[in-house]
Enzyme design. Sequence first.
Site, PDB file in Angstrom:
ATOM      1  N   ARG A 163       0.799  -1.221   0.000  1.00  0.00           N
ATOM      2  CA  ARG A 163       0.000   0.000   0.000  1.00  0.00           C
ATOM      3  C   ARG A 163       0.834   1.276   0.000  1.00  0.00           C
ATOM      4  O   ARG A 163       0.558   2.204  -0.758  1.00  0.00           O
ATOM      5  CB  ARG A 163      -0.923   0.027   1.228  1.00  0.00           C
ATOM      6  CG  ARG A 163      -2.203  -0.741   1.039  1.00  0.00           C
ATOM      7  CD  ARG A 163      -2.654  -1.328   2.348  1.00  0.00           C
ATOM      8  NE  ARG A 163      -1.737  -2.388   2.710  1.00  0.00           N
ATOM      9  CZ  ARG A 163      -1.890  -3.664   2.336  1.00  0.00           C
ATOM     10  NH1 ARG A 163      -2.946  -4.019   1.661  1.00  0.00           N
ATOM     11  NH2 ARG A 163      -0.997  -4.590   2.656  1.00  0.00           N
ATOM     12  N   THR A 164       1.827   1.325   0.880  1.00  0.00           N
ATOM     13  CA  THR A 164       2.546   2.598   1.025  1.00  0.00           C
ATOM     14  C   THR A 164       3.243   2.964  -0.284  1.00  0.00           C
ATOM     15  O   THR A 164       3.103   4.073  -0.800  1.00  0.00           O
ATOM     16  CB  THR A 164       3.542   2.524   2.198  1.00  0.00           C
ATOM     17  OG1 THR A 164       2.802   2.169   3.372  1.00  0.00           O
ATOM     18  CG2 THR A 164       4.236   3.846   2.420  1.00  0.00           C
TER      19      THR A 164
HETATM   20  C1  NCD Z   1       2.010  -1.140   8.119  1.00  0.00           C
HETATM   21  C2  NCD Z   1       3.511  -0.934   8.197  1.00  0.00           C
HETATM   22  O1  NCD Z   1       4.242  -1.173   7.237  1.00  0.00           O
HETATM   23  O2  NCD Z   1       3.928  -0.469   9.253  1.00  0.00           O
HETATM   24  N1  NCD Z   1       1.539  -1.276   6.823  1.00  0.00           N
HETATM   25  C3  NCD Z   1       1.269  -0.158   6.078  1.00  0.00           C
HETATM   26  O3  NCD Z   1       2.113   0.666   5.831  1.00  0.00           O
HETATM   27  N2  NCD Z   1       0.023   0.006   5.636  1.00  0.00           N
HETATM   28  C4  NCD Z   1       1.500  -2.184   9.043  1.00  0.00           C
HETATM   29  C5  NCD Z   1       2.111  -3.554   9.040  1.00  0.00           C
HETATM   30  O4  NCD Z   1       3.007  -3.875   8.284  1.00  0.00           O
HETATM   31  O5  NCD Z   1       1.628  -4.355   9.841  1.00  0.00           O
END
Ligand code: NCD
Length: 300
Positions: free
Chosen positions: A56-57
């Site tokens: 996602r990021t």
């Molecule tokens: C999170 C992360 O990478 O900290 N994911 C994200 O960026 N949406 C949460 C996770 O990895 O559990």
Amino acid sequence: MWDRRHVISIDDFSREDIEDVLKNTAKMDEYLEKGNVPELMKGKILATLFFEPSTRTRLSFEAAMQRLGGTVIGFSDPSATSIKKKETTADTVRMAAAYADVIAMRHPYPGAAKLAAQVSSVPILNGGDGSNQHPTQTLLDLYTIKKELGTLDGIKIAMVGDLKYGRTVHSLCTALKLFDATFKFISPEQLRMPDTYKRGLTYEETTELDVSDADVVYVTRIQAERFPDPAEYEKLKGFYVINKKVVSTMKEKSIIMHPLPRVDEIHYEVDSDPRAKYFKQAYYGVPTRMALIAMVMGAI
Ligand code: NCD
């Protein structure tokens, strides 16, 4: 105009800064909905340097830049870069800053984003540094809460799961403190919220999964990759599961959030409940990151 260059830690944001970002995110959200996004980043390049896995990021940063008319370079597999030849993170960042106008970076070491900001000639957007901070996630989380509940002020939030290693909940605590939130920290003993993030908060702490009084139930994954001892993870995996039965105890006007990825902590049967907002939350990563990119680049 916003003169912030880097987005490293949510600690650097005042309530006004956060409100500015949320206002601009709402504008971007509306542009996306209407299909009339202005090309604020035309001719500009975003570099995504992902030293750690991400779906996602990274993709939402890339989508955000492209929606704004910009282009993207970068890597998501550091072993295919000169890092494999032992090039340092600092030198990698210096090079990306020479090729791009703005950098989004994720790194396994706490403090890596701060270091990157010290050597970069272009803005750094921290996409997560170890178990430390994930400020852009927090901004999209706040946008989700505001949009779904109508306010951030005085909400009661239950944070569930790995509160020790989860960077998303660390950043979110710091931000919600500015809005007088009340916290309920629900975790196994071994994964409690570190004291440093609890300072100055109104909170209760428990191992019991009771979310009946929360406006927001923020669920997190047990962060397997951060455990020094894999046997410890094996003992704790599957500790909490949000299923229909748990959801039936929740307030009608409440929401379930999760930064994703989920493993087994939210049962699939919950996805169709109107209170399940985690996929919408992930979508809001695009308008939020559009706003942040445009703001650090001085385009809005
Ligand atoms: C999170 C992360 O990478 O900290 N994911 C994200 O960026 N949406 C949460 C996770 O990895 O559990």
